[in-house]
Design a protein around this motif. Structure first.
Motif, PDB file in Angstrom:
ATOM      1  N   PRO A   1      24.023   5.295  57.244  1.00 43.98           N
ATOM      2  CA  PRO A   1      24.460   6.940  56.773  1.00 43.98           C
ATOM      3  C   PRO A   1      23.452   7.723  56.491  1.00 43.98           C
ATOM      4  O   PRO A   1      22.265   7.669  55.439  1.00 43.98           O
ATOM      5  CB  PRO A   1      25.789   7.267  55.767  1.00 43.98           C
ATOM      6  CG  PRO A   1      25.673   5.619  55.431  1.00 43.98           C
ATOM      7  CD  PRO A   1      25.370   4.819  55.684  1.00 43.98           C
ATOM      8  N   THR A   2      23.019   8.502  57.129  1.00 41.85           N
ATOM      9  CA  THR A   2      21.729   9.716  56.546  1.00 41.85           C
ATOM     10  C   THR A   2      22.133  10.693  56.956  1.00 41.85           C
ATOM     11  O   THR A   2      22.665  11.811  57.432  1.00 41.85           O
ATOM     12  CB  THR A   2      20.903   9.527  58.076  1.00 41.85           C
ATOM     13  OG1 THR A   2      20.696   8.488  57.985  1.00 41.85           O
ATOM     14  CG2 THR A   2      19.717  10.172  58.013  1.00 41.85           C
ATOM     15  N   THR A   3      21.401  11.873  55.808  1.00 37.56           N
ATOM     16  CA  THR A   3      21.773  13.325  55.959  1.00 37.56           C
ATOM     17  C   THR A   3      20.742  13.931  56.233  1.00 37.56           C
ATOM     18  O   THR A   3      18.886  14.117  55.921  1.00 37.56           O
ATOM     19  CB  THR A   3      21.785  14.165  54.397  1.00 37.56           C
ATOM     20  OG1 THR A   3      22.665  12.994  53.879  1.00 37.56           O
ATOM     21  CG2 THR A   3      21.876  15.130  54.657  1.00 37.56           C
ATOM     22  N   PHE A   4      20.587  15.009  57.161  1.00 40.76           N
ATOM     23  CA  PHE A   4      19.192  15.318  58.048  1.00 40.76           C
ATOM     24  C   PHE A   4      19.649  17.234  57.348  1.00 40.76           C
ATOM     25  O   PHE A   4      20.561  17.687  56.777  1.00 40.76           O
ATOM     26  CB  PHE A   4      19.969  15.940  59.451  1.00 40.76           C
ATOM     27  CG  PHE A   4      19.597  14.176  60.005  1.00 40.76           C
ATOM     28  CD1 PHE A   4      20.502  13.001  59.814  1.00 40.76           C
ATOM     29  CD2 PHE A   4      18.323  14.006  61.100  1.00 40.76           C
ATOM     30  CE1 PHE A   4      19.902  12.079  61.044  1.00 40.76           C
ATOM     31  CE2 PHE A   4      18.356  12.933  62.189  1.00 40.76           C
ATOM     32  CZ  PHE A   4      18.883  12.313  61.676  1.00 40.76           C
TER      33      PHE A   4
ATOM     34  N   HIS B   1      16.422   7.595  62.910  1.00 44.73           N
ATOM     35  CA  HIS B   1      17.338   7.868  62.210  1.00 44.73           C
ATOM     36  C   HIS B   1      18.020   9.085  63.347  1.00 44.73           C
ATOM     37  O   HIS B   1      17.841   9.764  64.157  1.00 44.73           O
ATOM     38  CB  HIS B   1      17.238   8.598  60.912  1.00 44.73           C
ATOM     39  CG  HIS B   1      15.641   7.834  60.240  1.00 44.73           C
ATOM     40  ND1 HIS B   1      16.580   7.772  59.704  1.00 44.73           N
ATOM     41  CD2 HIS B   1      14.727   8.288  60.377  1.00 44.73           C
ATOM     42  CE1 HIS B   1      15.272   6.963  58.754  1.00 44.73           C
ATOM     43  NE2 HIS B   1      13.775   7.636  59.093  1.00 44.73           N
TER      44      HIS B   1
ATOM     45  N   SER C   1      10.882  21.788  61.692  1.00 46.48           N
ATOM     46  CA  SER C   1      10.781  21.463  60.811  1.00 46.48           C
ATOM     47  C   SER C   1      12.075  20.530  60.603  1.00 46.48           C
ATOM     48  O   SER C   1      11.470  19.448  59.533  1.00 46.48           O
ATOM     49  CB  SER C   1      11.181  22.259  59.731  1.00 46.48           C
ATOM     50  OG  SER C   1      10.807  23.836  60.106  1.00 46.48           O
ATOM     51  N   MET C   2      13.215  20.179  61.391  1.00 46.31           N
ATOM     52  CA  MET C   2      13.693  18.815  61.287  1.00 46.31           C
ATOM     53  C   MET C   2      13.560  17.056  61.872  1.00 46.31           C
ATOM     54  O   MET C   2      13.646  16.939  62.274  1.00 46.31           O
ATOM     55  CB  MET C   2      15.267  18.943  61.525  1.00 46.31           C
ATOM     56  CG  MET C   2      15.998  20.177  60.796  1.00 46.31           C
ATOM     57  SD  MET C   2      17.149  20.288  61.159  1.00 46.31           S
ATOM     58  CE  MET C   2      18.494  18.546  60.681  1.00 46.31           C
ATOM     59  N   ARG C   3      11.888  17.819  62.474  1.00 42.30           N
ATOM     60  CA  ARG C   3      11.725  17.402  63.544  1.00 42.30           C
ATOM     61  C   ARG C   3      12.125  16.523  64.886  1.00 42.30           C
ATOM     62  O   ARG C   3      11.913  15.332  64.917  1.00 42.30           O
ATOM     63  CB  ARG C   3      10.568  15.808  62.429  1.00 42.30           C
ATOM     64  CG  ARG C   3      10.348  16.353  61.324  1.00 42.30           C
ATOM     65  CD  ARG C   3       9.248  17.305  62.289  1.00 42.30           C
ATOM     66  NE  ARG C   3       7.696  16.287  62.536  1.00 42.30           N
ATOM     67  CZ  ARG C   3       7.030  15.517  61.603  1.00 42.30           C
ATOM     68  NH1 ARG C   3       6.994  15.633  59.970  1.00 42.30           N
ATOM     69  NH2 ARG C   3       6.234  14.040  62.090  1.00 42.30           N
TER      70      ARG C   3
ATOM     71  N   VAL D   1      17.652  12.442  53.648  1.00 38.62           N
ATOM     72  CA  VAL D   1      18.327  11.934  52.800  1.00 38.62           C
ATOM     73  C   VAL D   1      18.473   9.957  53.527  1.00 38.62           C
ATOM     74  O   VAL D   1      19.817  10.535  53.765  1.00 38.62           O
ATOM     75  CB  VAL D   1      19.320  12.080  51.870  1.00 38.62           C
ATOM     76  CG1 VAL D   1      19.510  11.792  50.754  1.00 38.62           C
ATOM     77  CG2 VAL D   1      18.318  12.973  51.895  1.00 38.62           C
TER      78      VAL D   1
ATOM     79  N   ALA E   1      10.557  15.314  57.510  1.00 45.23           N
ATOM     80  CA  ALA E   1      11.429  16.189  56.804  1.00 45.23           C
ATOM     81  C   ALA E   1      12.916  16.189  56.148  1.00 45.23           C
ATOM     82  O   ALA E   1      13.639  16.767  56.623  1.00 45.23           O
ATOM     83  CB  ALA E   1      11.822  15.990  58.854  1.00 45.23           C
TER      84      ALA E   1
ATOM     85  N   ALA F   1      19.004  18.430  54.624  1.00 45.47           N
ATOM     86  CA  ALA F   1      19.282  18.770  53.018  1.00 45.47           C
ATOM     87  C   ALA F   1      18.619  19.679  52.511  1.00 45.47           C
ATOM     88  O   ALA F   1      17.856  20.191  52.890  1.00 45.47           O
ATOM     89  CB  ALA F   1      19.468  17.535  52.774  1.00 45.47           C
ATOM     90  N   TRP F   2      19.471  20.092  51.322  1.00 44.71           N
ATOM     91  CA  TRP F   2      18.889  20.767  50.792  1.00 44.71           C
ATOM     92  C   TRP F   2      17.460  20.279  50.280  1.00 44.71           C
ATOM     93  O   TRP F   2      17.192  19.302  49.856  1.00 44.71           O
ATOM     94  CB  TRP F   2      19.465  21.340  49.453  1.00 44.71           C
ATOM     95  CG  TRP F   2      19.403  22.549  48.678  1.00 44.71           C
ATOM     96  CD1 TRP F   2      19.548  22.242  47.409  1.00 44.71           C
ATOM     97  CD2 TRP F   2      19.801  23.463  48.341  1.00 44.71           C
ATOM     98  NE1 TRP F   2      19.811  22.953  46.389  1.00 44.71           N
ATOM     99  CE2 TRP F   2      19.595  24.396  47.589  1.00 44.71           C
ATOM    100  CE3 TRP F   2      19.894  24.939  49.647  1.00 44.71           C
ATOM    101  CZ2 TRP F   2      19.988  26.138  46.586  1.00 44.71           C
ATOM    102  CZ3 TRP F   2      19.994  26.163  49.372  1.00 44.71           C
ATOM    103  CH2 TRP F   2      19.888  26.181  47.960  1.00 44.71           C
ATOM    104  N   ASP F   3      16.413  21.804  50.103  1.00 47.61           N
ATOM    105  CA  ASP F   3      15.820  21.034  50.305  1.00 47.61           C
ATOM    106  C   ASP F   3      14.536  22.223  48.748  1.00 47.61           C
ATOM    107  O   ASP F   3      13.628  23.010  49.521  1.00 47.61           O
ATOM    108  CB  ASP F   3      14.452  20.712  51.175  1.00 47.61           C
ATOM    109  CG  ASP F   3      13.299  19.967  50.462  1.00 47.61           C
ATOM    110  OD1 ASP F   3      12.658  19.369  49.939  1.00 47.61           O
ATOM    111  OD2 ASP F   3      12.351  20.356  52.131  1.00 47.61           O
TER     112      ASP F   3
ATOM    113  N   HIS G   1       7.077  18.412  52.391  1.00 49.54           N
ATOM    114  CA  HIS G   1       7.803  18.281  54.208  1.00 49.54           C
ATOM    115  C   HIS G   1       7.318  19.521  55.112  1.00 49.54           C
ATOM    116  O   HIS G   1       6.656  18.850  56.277  1.00 49.54           O
ATOM    117  CB  HIS G   1       9.042  18.444  54.510  1.00 49.54           C
ATOM    118  CG  HIS G   1      10.403  17.371  53.502  1.00 49.54           C
ATOM    119  ND1 HIS G   1      11.169  17.869  52.336  1.00 49.54           N
ATOM    120  CD2 HIS G   1      10.011  16.308  53.999  1.00 49.54           C
ATOM    121  CE1 HIS G   1      11.563  16.879  52.101  1.00 49.54           C
ATOM    122  NE2 HIS G   1      10.882  15.960  52.059  1.00 49.54           N
TER     123      HIS G   1
END
Lengths: 107, 397
Positions: free
Chosen positions: B208-211, B200, B99-101, A17, A14, B213-215, B223
């Motif tokens: 620290p995790t970014t969900f 996650h 899409s973010m699963r 990052v 997904a 994000a700009w793709d 993805h």
């Protein structure tokens, strides 16, 4: 940052990052169409450009204007727009205007 | 050891009961007919302290699904419920959740989409969301709504999938009808669903995790390929969970439920409550010697294309009953029919297929309507000719 050119099987699920602050490694300088140039002789180091730059691309050292971060600068021109210091002939462009001026990006 | 009790429950209450036993971390929901009974009942459970859930009373369904996505990204087990225009208002978040699963589980009590304004059952709401990336499971009865809701948690959270699941039941017909529902004890449901610990989470401050994000064009495509791969693995998981549920609770589930199909020469395919009407008619016609069978479709996404083609081997003609129209599609047919035609074509099948649109806006479908379908289907099987690809049941012509 994910592995460059990772296949769909290798890419993070997904688009997660997993490293903080990784945007620093992403080159947005390639988006630039116009390139800001700076007149070091006339600059008063007022730092108004540093305040306004939306991409933290004005590098300051010991309280003095040092350089542009061209790896991240997108060439938006805000620094040139807000620069308050006038010049007769710019050190780089030779044109009258301000200490920061926009020029065509040489590809 | 599962201890079951039989209770008289409306379909919506059966779903709410399953949610209470699942006891999710977060429920963010907005009431809309005919789903209201679920949200109202669940908020009562919260008020009475019967669950530990953080209940977020949001200002719209757009906000409901947004809150669900945020809570799921924070690592929670998250559920919601909606119907019709509420589902439509969730539109962009449906895609984002998938899409973010995010393994969100949602009840959708099927209702017609306006206009003209109608609150009764058809499948136009969830069918419109069929390409949003969710798993779609349809329930014939309150019992199935209960069972499917519990299974949906396991399916959604499976590490190979991490996909949101929508559990459908027919508005009013199932949602507001009281039926006998066999409910398990709370501990058995908890044991079946197990605990959820995502790999996650936004709240995992050590990592620290970014969900979301700009793709851009350099990764978005990869993805999307991952996403469709996850859907392609979903059927295996759905079948495994359905079998395990059967072992635990005595009611196994598959992608579809065949009835009288063994020597069937003609067959009917239908979703949800109308399967009951079809089964009754087919039982009677079987006694008269007609070789007709039923495939009650349970899983619409992912579509069991190869499995259905295999189940229809030897069947001369099949009728698909659709409770919605895919406007502008081939002769204005329904989504299940279109999928089945694709499945038959890909399998090189010679089975003739015809389509009936029925029950829009809650229009009753009666045994006499199903008899008509089977009568016309027999003519197609005997003649090998399709004279009408798409017909309408119970419509004033």
């Amino acid at each position: 940052m994910p592995k460059p050119n990772a296949s769909w099987k290798e890419a993070n699920i997904a688009g997660l990052v997993l490293e903080p602050g990784s945007a620093a490694e992403y080159e947005t300088g390639t988006w630039r169409v116009q390139r800001p140039v700076h007149d070091a002789d006339k600059c008063t180091h007022c730092m108004i450009c540093w305040v306004y730059c939306p991409d933290s691309s004005i590098i300051v050292k010991d309280g003095r204007w040092k350089e542009f971060d061209y790896f991240h600068c997108k060439g938006c021109g805000i620094c040139a727009s807000v620069c308050p210091v006038k010049v007769e002939a710019h050190q780089v462009t030779g044109k009258p205007g301000k200490v920061i001026q926009m020029t065509d990006e040489k590809k | 050891m599962v201890v079951s009790t039989k209770r008289a429950l409306e379909g919506a209450h059966a779903s709410a009961h399953a949610m209470r036993q699942i006891n999710p971390d977060v429920v963010a929901a907005y009431p809309i007919t005919p789903q209201t009974a679920i949200v109202q009942t669940y908020s009562q459970y919260v008020a009475d302290g019967e669950v530990d859930t953080e209940f977020i009373a949001v200002e719209s369904e757009h906000a409901a699904m947004s809150a669900c996505i945020g809570a799921a990204a924070a690592g929670g087990r998250v559920m919601t419920a909606t119907a019709a225009n509420g589902l439509a208002l969730m539109w962009e978040e449906l895609y984002i959740a998938a899409s973010m699963r995010m393994p969100i589980v949602m009840s959708c009590v099927n209702r017609a989409l306006s206009a003209p304004l109608n609150i009764h059952c058809d499948h136009s709401d969830s069918m419109g969301a069929r390409d949003a990336g969710w798993i779609h499971i349809f329930s014939e009865t309150g019992q199935e709504a209960y069972d499917n809701t519990i299974q949906a948690v396991r399916i959604a959270e499976h590490p190979d999938l991490l996909l949101p699941v929508m559990v459908m039941q027919d508005g009013f017909i199932t949602g507001h009808a009281v039926e006998l529902v066999e409910v398990a004890d709370d501990a058995s449901v908890q044991r079946f669903i197990g605990s959820y610990s995502p790999a996650h989470s936004l709240l995992d401050i050590d990592h620290p995790t970014t969900f979301g994000a700009w793709d851009l064009y350099d990764y978005y495509f990869e993805h999307k390929r991952q996403q469709t791969d996850a859907l392609s693995k979903a059927m295996k998981v759905i079948l495994e969970v359905g079998q395990e549920f059967g072992r635990e609770f005595g009611r196994p589930y598959g992608a579809f439920e065949p009835y009288a199909m063994d020597d069937a020469e003609i067959a009917v395919i239908v979703l949800s409550s109308t399967a009951g009407t079809c089964r009754t008619v087919i039982r009677e016609l079987r006694q008269k010697g007609l070789k007709v069978g039923l495939l009650k479709l349970r899983v619409f996404r992912p579509f069991p294309a190869a499995e259905l083609a295999e189940a229809l081997k030897g069947v001369k003609a099949v009728a698909v009953l659709d409770r919605s129209i895919s406007f502008g599609s081939m002769q204005g047919s329904g989504p299940v029919f279109l999928e089945l035609c694709a499945a038959l074509y890909a399998a090189g099948s010679k089975t003739k297929a015809i389509n009936y649109i029925y029950g829009l806006g809650g229009r009753d479908v009666l045994p006499v309507d199903v008899e008509r379908v089977i009568h016309e289907l027999k003519q197609v099987a005997d003649s090998g000719e399709v004279t009408s690809l798409v017909s309408y049941l119970g419509l004033r012509e």
